[in-house]
Scaffold this motif. Structure first.
Motif, PDB file in Angstrom:
ATOM      1  N   ALA A 255      33.486  56.368  44.856  1.00  0.00           N
ATOM      2  CA  ALA A 255      32.563  55.313  45.273  1.00  0.00           C
ATOM      3  C   ALA A 255      33.011  54.623  46.555  1.00  0.00           C
ATOM      4  CB  ALA A 255      32.429  54.282  44.157  1.00  0.00           C
ATOM      5  N   VAL A 256      34.293  54.347  46.668  1.00  0.00           N
ATOM      6  CA  VAL A 256      34.763  53.601  47.843  1.00  0.00           C
ATOM      7  C   VAL A 256      34.958  54.508  49.043  1.00  0.00           C
ATOM      8  CG1 VAL A 256      35.868  51.858  46.406  1.00  0.00           C
ATOM      9  CG2 VAL A 256      37.220  53.801  47.230  1.00  0.00           C
ATOM     10  N   GLY A 257      35.111  55.818  48.799  1.00  0.00           N
ATOM     11  CA  GLY A 257      35.327  56.722  49.919  1.00  0.00           C
ATOM     12  C   GLY A 257      36.537  56.298  50.727  1.00  0.00           C
ATOM     13  N   ASN A 258      36.345  56.150  52.028  1.00  0.00           N
ATOM     14  CA  ASN A 258      37.444  55.723  52.896  1.00  0.00           C
ATOM     15  C   ASN A 258      37.337  54.254  53.276  1.00  0.00           C
ATOM     16  OD1 ASN A 258      38.728  58.281  53.028  1.00  0.00           O
ATOM     17  ND2 ASN A 258      37.163  58.967  54.498  1.00  0.00           N
ATOM     18  N   ASP A 259      36.482  53.521  52.592  1.00  0.00           N
ATOM     19  CA  ASP A 259      36.311  52.096  52.903  1.00  0.00           C
ATOM     20  C   ASP A 259      37.349  51.288  52.134  1.00  0.00           C
ATOM     21  OD1 ASP A 259      35.525  49.511  53.397  1.00  0.00           O
ATOM     22  OD2 ASP A 259      33.376  49.915  53.112  1.00  0.00           O
ATOM     23  N   MET A 260      38.517  51.148  52.703  1.00  0.00           N
ATOM     24  CA  MET A 260      39.602  50.454  52.028  1.00  0.00           C
ATOM     25  C   MET A 260      39.341  48.953  51.935  1.00  0.00           C
ATOM     26  SD  MET A 260      41.652  52.786  50.994  1.00  0.00           S
ATOM     27  CE  MET A 260      40.199  53.822  50.761  1.00  0.00           C
ATOM     28  N   GLN A 261      38.536  48.421  52.833  1.00  0.00           N
ATOM     29  CA  GLN A 261      38.234  46.992  52.757  1.00  0.00           C
ATOM     30  C   GLN A 261      37.443  46.680  51.493  1.00  0.00           C
ATOM     31  OE1 GLN A 261      39.491  44.727  54.750  1.00  0.00           O
ATOM     32  NE2 GLN A 261      38.536  43.047  53.621  1.00  0.00           N
ATOM     33  N   ASN A 262      36.453  47.525  51.172  1.00  0.00           N
ATOM     34  CA  ASN A 262      35.708  47.323  49.936  1.00  0.00           C
ATOM     35  C   ASN A 262      36.605  47.481  48.715  1.00  0.00           C
ATOM     36  OD1 ASN A 262      33.197  46.594  50.793  1.00  0.00           O
ATOM     37  ND2 ASN A 262      32.311  48.651  50.719  1.00  0.00           N
ATOM     38  N   ALA A 263      37.501  48.464  48.765  1.00  0.00           N
ATOM     39  CA  ALA A 263      38.426  48.658  47.651  1.00  0.00           C
ATOM     40  C   ALA A 263      39.305  47.434  47.454  1.00  0.00           C
ATOM     41  CB  ALA A 263      39.286  49.898  47.904  1.00  0.00           C
ATOM     42  N   ARG A 264      39.776  46.875  48.542  1.00  0.00           N
ATOM     43  CA  ARG A 264      40.619  45.676  48.445  1.00  0.00           C
ATOM     44  C   ARG A 264      39.831  44.485  47.918  1.00  0.00           C
ATOM     45  NH1 ARG A 264      44.412  45.616  53.937  1.00  0.00           N
ATOM     46  NH2 ARG A 264      46.207  46.665  52.966  1.00  0.00           N
ATOM     47  N   ASN A 265      38.619  44.304  48.403  1.00  0.00           N
ATOM     48  CA  ASN A 265      37.809  43.171  47.947  1.00  0.00           C
ATOM     49  C   ASN A 265      37.533  43.258  46.449  1.00  0.00           C
ATOM     50  OD1 ASN A 265      37.687  42.082  50.525  1.00  0.00           O
ATOM     51  ND2 ASN A 265      35.732  43.068  51.026  1.00  0.00           N
ATOM     52  N   LEU A 266      37.217  44.462  45.971  1.00  0.00           N
ATOM     53  CA  LEU A 266      36.959  44.637  44.547  1.00  0.00           C
ATOM     54  C   LEU A 266      38.211  44.341  43.729  1.00  0.00           C
ATOM     55  CD1 LEU A 266      35.140  45.564  42.207  1.00  0.00           C
ATOM     56  CD2 LEU A 266      35.942  47.897  42.646  1.00  0.00           C
ATOM     57  N   ALA A 267      39.351  44.857  44.174  1.00  0.00           N
ATOM     58  CA  ALA A 267      40.599  44.627  43.448  1.00  0.00           C
ATOM     59  C   ALA A 267      40.930  43.142  43.377  1.00  0.00           C
ATOM     60  CB  ALA A 267      41.739  45.393  44.115  1.00  0.00           C
ATOM     61  N   GLN A 268      40.674  42.427  44.452  1.00  0.00           N
ATOM     62  CA  GLN A 268      40.959  40.982  44.449  1.00  0.00           C
ATOM     63  C   GLN A 268      39.991  40.239  43.534  1.00  0.00           C
ATOM     64  OE1 GLN A 268      39.202  38.218  45.672  1.00  0.00           O
ATOM     65  NE2 GLN A 268      40.874  36.703  45.669  1.00  0.00           N
ATOM     66  N   GLN A 269      38.732  40.623  43.566  1.00  0.00           N
ATOM     67  CA  GLN A 269      37.722  39.961  42.745  1.00  0.00           C
ATOM     68  C   GLN A 269      38.017  40.110  41.262  1.00  0.00           C
ATOM     69  OE1 GLN A 269      33.811  41.566  43.406  1.00  0.00           O
ATOM     70  NE2 GLN A 269      32.899  40.457  41.681  1.00  0.00           N
ATOM     71  N   LEU A 270      38.486  41.289  40.866  1.00  0.00           N
ATOM     72  CA  LEU A 270      38.740  41.574  39.453  1.00  0.00           C
ATOM     73  C   LEU A 270      40.207  41.412  39.071  1.00  0.00           C
ATOM     74  CD1 LEU A 270      36.505  44.748  38.998  1.00  0.00           C
ATOM     75  CD2 LEU A 270      35.971  42.407  38.331  1.00  0.00           C
ATOM     76  N   SER A 271      40.992  40.790  39.929  1.00  0.00           N
ATOM     77  CA  SER A 271      42.442  40.743  39.716  1.00  0.00           C
ATOM     78  C   SER A 271      42.869  40.107  38.397  1.00  0.00           C
ATOM     79  CB  SER A 271      43.126  40.027  40.883  1.00  0.00           C
ATOM     80  OG  SER A 271      42.707  38.686  40.988  1.00  0.00           O
ATOM     81  N   PRO A 272      42.185  39.092  37.843  1.00  0.00           N
ATOM     82  CA  PRO A 272      42.667  38.541  36.567  1.00  0.00           C
ATOM     83  C   PRO A 272      42.736  39.574  35.442  1.00  0.00           C
ATOM     84  CG  PRO A 272      41.104  37.029  37.575  1.00  0.00           C
ATOM     85  CD  PRO A 272      41.051  38.304  38.377  1.00  0.00           C
ATOM     86  N   VAL A 273      41.930  40.636  35.559  1.00  0.00           N
ATOM     87  CA  VAL A 273      41.990  41.685  34.545  1.00  0.00           C
ATOM     88  C   VAL A 273      42.510  43.000  35.112  1.00  0.00           C
ATOM     89  CG1 VAL A 273      40.215  40.693  33.070  1.00  0.00           C
ATOM     90  CG2 VAL A 273      39.543  42.250  34.899  1.00  0.00           C
ATOM     91  N   LEU A 274      42.118  43.313  36.349  1.00  0.00           N
ATOM     92  CA  LEU A 274      42.462  44.608  36.914  1.00  0.00           C
ATOM     93  C   LEU A 274      43.962  44.742  37.146  1.00  0.00           C
ATOM     94  CD1 LEU A 274      40.753  47.065  37.617  1.00  0.00           C
ATOM     95  CD2 LEU A 274      40.731  46.293  39.999  1.00  0.00           C
ATOM     96  N   ALA A 275      44.658  43.635  37.396  1.00  0.00           N
ATOM     97  CA  ALA A 275      46.110  43.658  37.625  1.00  0.00           C
ATOM     98  C   ALA A 275      46.867  43.390  36.330  1.00  0.00           C
ATOM     99  CB  ALA A 275      46.485  42.644  38.692  1.00  0.00           C
ATOM    100  N   PHE A 276      46.301  43.831  35.218  1.00  0.00           N
ATOM    101  CA  PHE A 276      46.865  43.529  33.901  1.00  0.00           C
ATOM    102  C   PHE A 276      48.283  44.052  33.722  1.00  0.00           C
ATOM    103  CE2 PHE A 276      45.056  47.711  33.557  1.00  0.00           C
ATOM    104  CZ  PHE A 276      45.930  48.404  32.738  1.00  0.00           C
ATOM    105  N   ALA A 277      48.668  45.097  34.443  1.00  0.00           N
ATOM    106  CA  ALA A 277      49.981  45.710  34.240  1.00  0.00           C
ATOM    107  C   ALA A 277      50.998  45.281  35.289  1.00  0.00           C
ATOM    108  CB  ALA A 277      49.859  47.228  34.244  1.00  0.00           C
ATOM    109  N   LEU A 278      50.625  44.395  36.183  1.00  0.00           N
ATOM    110  CA  LEU A 278      51.529  43.969  37.246  1.00  0.00           C
ATOM    111  C   LEU A 278      52.728  43.225  36.672  1.00  0.00           C
ATOM    112  CD1 LEU A 278      52.178  43.547  40.265  1.00  0.00           C
ATOM    113  CD2 LEU A 278      50.821  41.431  40.135  1.00  0.00           C
ATOM    114  N   LEU A 279      53.906  43.644  37.083  1.00  0.00           N
ATOM    115  CA  LEU A 279      55.149  42.941  36.757  1.00  0.00           C
ATOM    116  C   LEU A 279      55.713  42.400  38.064  1.00  0.00           C
ATOM    117  CD1 LEU A 279      56.707  45.527  34.266  1.00  0.00           C
ATOM    118  CD2 LEU A 279      55.687  43.323  33.686  1.00  0.00           C
ATOM    119  N   SER A 280      55.510  41.116  38.285  1.00  0.00           N
ATOM    120  CA  SER A 280      55.938  40.504  39.545  1.00  0.00           C
ATOM    121  C   SER A 280      57.115  39.571  39.282  1.00  0.00           C
ATOM    122  CB  SER A 280      54.766  39.758  40.195  1.00  0.00           C
ATOM    123  OG  SER A 280      54.284  38.741  39.339  1.00  0.00           O
ATOM    124  N   GLU A 281      57.427  38.768  40.262  1.00  0.00           N
ATOM    125  CA  GLU A 281      58.567  37.855  40.190  1.00  0.00           C
ATOM    126  C   GLU A 281      58.530  37.005  38.920  1.00  0.00           C
ATOM    127  OE1 GLU A 281      60.425  35.148  43.622  1.00  0.00           O
ATOM    128  OE2 GLU A 281      58.458  34.444  42.934  1.00  0.00           O
TER     129      GLU A 281
END
Length: 731
Positions: free
Chosen positions: A430-456
Motif C-alpha cells: 500500500a505505501v509503495g515507496n512513499d516513506m512519508q506516508n508510512a511514517r505518518n501512519l506509524a506515528q498516528q497509530l503509535s500507542p498500539v502499533l509500537a506495542f513491542a518497543l523496548l526503550s529507555e
C-alpha cells in the motif's frame, strides 16, 4: 512495521515457539485493517570437527562449595535420559565424569533420537538457534564420546545452518527464524563462531564460505553486542525469561572460546547479568519489574527460566529443582572456567535494606511529531542498514523513525514470507515507496502499533530481609504493550503481588497461555513511581479501544491484581485495602475502585493449582489508581500494627483524567503524584529518570560508564571495560 519477531512468538520454557501461527493470523487481521487505510487488498577446524581447546581460565576465585551444588543439580537432571535432548545428554556425561558409580549408555544417543530437532533445524524453524547452542556445548564438552553417526548428523547441521538473516535462504525454504532480539542476537553469533572454529576448513553449505570465515564474522558481531551491553545495559531489562538465554551463550564462550580475550570479555558481561539478578533476587524469586515476561514465568519462582541456575549459583531458596535438564542449570553445572565472583553472591544474599536504581537502553519516542530527518540518540543512525539489529532488538520496527529502514531490510533480505512478516505485506504494497506516508501512519497509530518497543527504562527496587518491591518508573505510560511487567511486590517464591490492565478475558487451557493478555503484558502501561517501600501506579489509557477489525488492540474496562491468597499466611481486607502477610513480610494494596475477588473455574481456566481466589478485580473502568506499600516485623512488630497504620493513612485521588494522588504513607511520609504531575515525597520532587546506570550501596556507575567497582563486605569485583580487565577479590 511492528516487531513481528520473538515478541510475537509465544514460547515455552525451552524457548520453542508455541503460538506463531496464532499470532500471525492475529496480526494479519490487524494489518488488513491498517492496509485498508491505504486501499490495499487483504492478507493474502578440519572437516572431522576437531574439538577446539578452550581459552585460559577467565576467573580468579572459585566458590568453595560450587562442586557440591553442581552435583546436587546433576543428581536431579539425570533421573532419566532424554537421548534426543542435548542438555539431558550433556548432564549425563557430566555426572558420569564426576561420579564413578553413575553410568548411562551413550549408544542411545542416536540420530533418530534427535530426529525432531534435526527436522526443525532443516526447516528453518524459529528457536533452532537454541538447539544449536546446546548441541555446540555437547560437541565441545563430550562430542568425542558420541556415536559416530550422531556426530556426523550434528556436523551436517552445523555446516548447513543459516547463522544470520543476511545469508541466503535455500530455494523452496521459508526462513521462519527470529534473529534480532537481544538474546537471539548473541546466541546466533556464538553458534556461528564456535561452529566455524570446529570446522574451520569446511565449506558451509548455506552460503559457501569456510568455517574460518564464519568464525571471523561472528567474532566481530559478538564484540559489537558486548560493547552495546556495556554502554547501554540490557534491552530486555531484568527478564526472568530471557536472561537465561543471554547468560548461556556467554558462559559457552567462557568455557570454549580459544581466544582468551574474547572469553574474558564474555565473562565480564556475564558478571553484569548475574549482578543484575543478584540485586533483584529475593528468596529465590527474580521478582523485579521485567522488560519481557509471561504469566507462566512470573507467577511463581520455580517457573522462571532463571530459577535453576540462580538457585545453583546463589542458593537463595529451599525449593527443589524442577525435574529435567534445564539450560542454565546444566551449563553452569558443567562449567569449569567461569566462577561466580563471591561479591555477586554476597549481594544476592545480603538482607540489609537497600535501594537499587538503574537506567538502561536508549530513548525512542514513537509519539513525537514526524520530521524528515530525525536526530537519533547517541548518533545511532535510523537509516544505516548496519543498525537493523540494534533497532530491531528494541522492537522498533514500527516506530516511525525506523519504518523506512524496516521496509528496506525486509525487501532486501526477502523476509516478507516469514511467519513473522507475511501479515504486513499488504501494508508494504500500500505505501509503495512513499516513506512519508508510512511514517505518518506509524506515528498516528503509535500507542498500539509500537506495542513491542523496548526503550529507555529507569527501574527502582527496594529490598530487605522480608520483602522486595520493584518498579519501572514512568515507563511509556498509557500505551498498549506486549510483555512488559510494570511492578511487583515479592515476599517469597510464591507470595507475590502485581497489577495489570487486561487486554482480554482469560483463555481456556491447561497452562498459562503465552499469547493471553489477561495476565501477560498489558492493555495499557500504568504511570508508575516508587519511593522505598511505596509504589503508586496510575492506569489511564491514552487511546480508545478499537472495534473490528482493530479489536486486537483493545482492553477491558477494569484493572486487576494477582494476589494468591493461599500462598500468604494471612490475607485481610479493610475497605479498598487488601493486606497480606508471609512470615515477617507484609504487603498492602489499595485500589481507587473498590476491588473484589473473582473466582475462576479450574476446569475451564488454568489456575496453577490455586484453590482460593487470587484475582482481585477493580471494576468500573480501565482507569484506576493502585497503591502498594510493603513492610515487615522489624519495622512494625506485628501485622495488625502495620494494617492499622496503613488503614488510618490519608489517601485521596482527585476526579478527572489527571488522577492526582495524595497519599500519606505511615513509613515514607506524604506523597503526591499524577498522570502528568511530578512525584513528590515529603514536599520534595523525586527524579523518576536519574542518570546513573547503576546506583546502590554496592556499586555506582554513570550511564555509559566503563568502570564497575563492586564491593560487599570483604568481597569485591573490579570490571574495567576500557582495558577489559577483571579482578575478583575476597571470598
Amino acid at each position: 512495521m511492528p516487531r513481528v519477531l520473538q515478541t510475537l512468538a509465544g514460547r515455552n520454557h525451552t524457548g520453542r515457539c508455541e503460538t506463531a501461527k496464532v499470532r500471525t493470523q492475529w496480526f494479519c487481521g490487524v494489518f488488513v485493517a491498517i492496509a485498508m487505510l491505504f486501499g490495499a487488498g487483504a492478507c493474502s577446524s578440519d572437516n572431522k570437527g576437531a574439538r577446539s581447546k578452550p581459552g585460559k581460565d577467565a576467573t580468579v576465585n572459585v566458590d568453595a562449595d560450587i562442586d557440591a551444588r553442581q552435583r546436587a543439580y546433576l543428581d536431579v537432571a539425570t533421573q532419566s535420559l532424554a537421548p534426543g535432548d542435548a542438555l539431558s545428554v550433556l548432564a549425563h556425561f557430566e555426572r558420569a565424569a564426576r561420579d564413578p558409580q553413575f553410568e548411562f549408555d551413550p549408544a542411545a544417543v542416536t540420530p533418530e533420537a534427535f530426529a525432531s530437532t534435526f527436522e526443525a533445524i532443516d526447516s528453518f524453524d524459529d528457536t533452532t538457534d537454541f538447539d544449536v547452542l546446546y548441541m555446540i556445548n555437547l560437541w565441545y564438552a563430550y562430542g568425542d564420546k558420541l556415536p559416530a553417526a550422531t556426530r556426523d548428523a550434528m556436523a551436517k547441521r552445523f555446516q548447513a545452518f543459516k547463522y544470520w538473516y543476511t545469508e541466503p535462504t535455500p530455494k523452496g525454504i521459508v526462513d521462519n527464524k527470529y534473529y534480532w532480539s537481544e538474546n537471539h542476537r548473541i546466541i546466533y553469533h556464538v553458534d556461528e563462531y564456535l561452529a566455524g572454529l570446529a570446522f574451520k576448513d569446511a565449506t558451509f553449505t548455506n552460503d559457501g564460505r569456510t568455517g574460518a570465515a564464519h568464525a571471523e564474522t561472528a567474532k566481530k558481531r559478538i564484540l559489537q553486542w558486548l560493547e552495546e551491553k556495556v554502554r547501554f545495559g540490557f534491552t530486555e531489562w531484568h527478564s526472568d525469561v530471557y536472561y537465561q538465554k543471554d547468560v548461556t551463550p556467554l558462559l559457552t564462550l567462557v568455557e570454549f572460546a580459544p581466544d582468551p580475550d574474547l572469553a574474558n570479555r564474555a565473562a565480564m558481561v556475564l558478571d553484569l547479568f548475574l549482578l543484575d539478578i543478584g540485586l533483584h533476587l529475593h528468596k529465590g524469586d527474580f521478582g523485579a519489574t521485567h522488560g519481557r515476561s509471561y504469566m507462566k514465568d512470573k507467577s511463581i519462582a520455580t517457573d522462571q527460566n532463571t530459577f535453576t541456575f540462580s538457585k545453583l549459583l546463589f542458593d537463595d531458596t529451599t525449593l527443589p529443582y524442577e525435574p529435567g535438564a534445564d539450560p542454565g542449570g546444566t551449563l553452569f553445572a558443567r562449567a569449569k572456567k567461569y566462577a561466580l565472583p563471591p561479591v555477586i553472591r554476597a549481594i544476592a544474599k545480603d538482607d540489609t535494606p537497600m535501594v537499587d536504581q538503574e537506567h538502561m537502553n536508549v530513548p525512542l519516542d514513537p509519539k513525537e511529531p514526524v520530521v524528515s530527518d530525525p536526530e537519533p540518540p547517541f548518533g545511532i543512525s535510523y537509516d544505516d542498514p548496519e543498525n537493523v539489529p540494534f533497532w530491531w532488538e528494541r522492537g522498533a520496527q514500527t516506530a516511525w523513525q525506523t519504518v523506512p529502514l524496516t521496509i528496506r531490510a525486509l525487501d532486501k533480505h526477502e523476509l516478507w514470507d516469514s511467519q513473522f512478516y507475511k501479515a504486513f505485506k499488504p501494508l508494504r504494497d500500500a505505501v509503495g515507496n512513499d516513506m512519508q506516508n508510512a511514517r505518518n501512519l506509524a506515528q498516528q497509530l503509535s500507542p498500539v502499533l509500537a506495542f513491542a518497543l523496548l526503550s529507555e527504562v529507569h527501574s527502582y527496587t527496594y529490598r530487605d530481609r522480608n520483602v522486595m518491591l520493584s518498579t519501572a518508573q514512568d515507563y511509556r505510560p498509557g500505551v498498549f504493550a506486549e510483555q512488559e511487567h510494570a511492578w511487583q511486590a515479592t515476599l517469597d517464591e510464591k507470595a507475590i503481588v502485581f497489577t495489570t490492565h487486561p487486554k482480554n478475558e482469560p483463555q481456556q487451557g491447561t497452562e498459562w497461555p503465552d499469547d493471553d493478555g489477561y495476565w501477560t503484558g498489558t492493555g495499557s502501561i500504568p504511570r508508575s513511581a516508587q519511593y522505598r517501600t511505596v509504589g503508586i501506579h496510575i492506569y489511564s489509557p491514552q487511546f480508545e479501544p478499537m472495534g473490528p477489525p482493530f479489536d486486537a488492540f483493545s482492553y477491558l474496562a477494569y484493572t486487576h491484581a494477582y494476589f494468591p491468597q493461599e500462598y500468604f499466611d494471612e490475607v485481610r481486607q479493610v475497605g479498598n485495602w487488601t493486606f497480606g502477610r508471609k512470615g515477617d513480610g507484609y504487603v498492602a494494596l489499595w485500589s481507587e475502585r473498590a476491588p473484589e475477588w473473582r473466582t475462576h473455574d479450574p476446569a475451564k481456566v488454568f489456575t496453577h493449582g490455586l484453590t482460593k481466589p487470587f484475582d482481585l478485580v477493580a471494576k468500573g473502568g480501565p482507569d484506576n489508581v493502585w497503591i502498594v506499600e510493603v513492610g515487615d516485623a522489624a519495622k512494625w512488630k506485628t501485622f495488625d500494627a502495620f494494617r492499622r497504620a496503613i488503614t488510618d493513612a490519608p489517601v485521596k485521588v482527585a476526579a478527572g483524567a489527571e488522577h492526582a494522588v495524595d497519599y500519606t504513607s505511615p513509613t515514607e511520609g506524604r506523597m503526591t503524584f499524577g498522570f502528568s504531575k511530578p512525584f513528590t515525597v515529603a514536599g520534595k520532587g523525586i527524579d523518576l529518570h536519574p542518570a546513573s546506570r547503576l546506583d546502590n550501596p554496592y556499586v555506582h556507575v554513570p550511564f555509559e560508564g566503563k568502570r564497575y567497582d563492586v564491593r560487599a563486605g570483604d568481597t569485591s569485583l573490579l570490571l574495567d571495560f576500557d582495558a577489559w580487565t577483571r579482578k575478583v577479590g575476597g571470598g
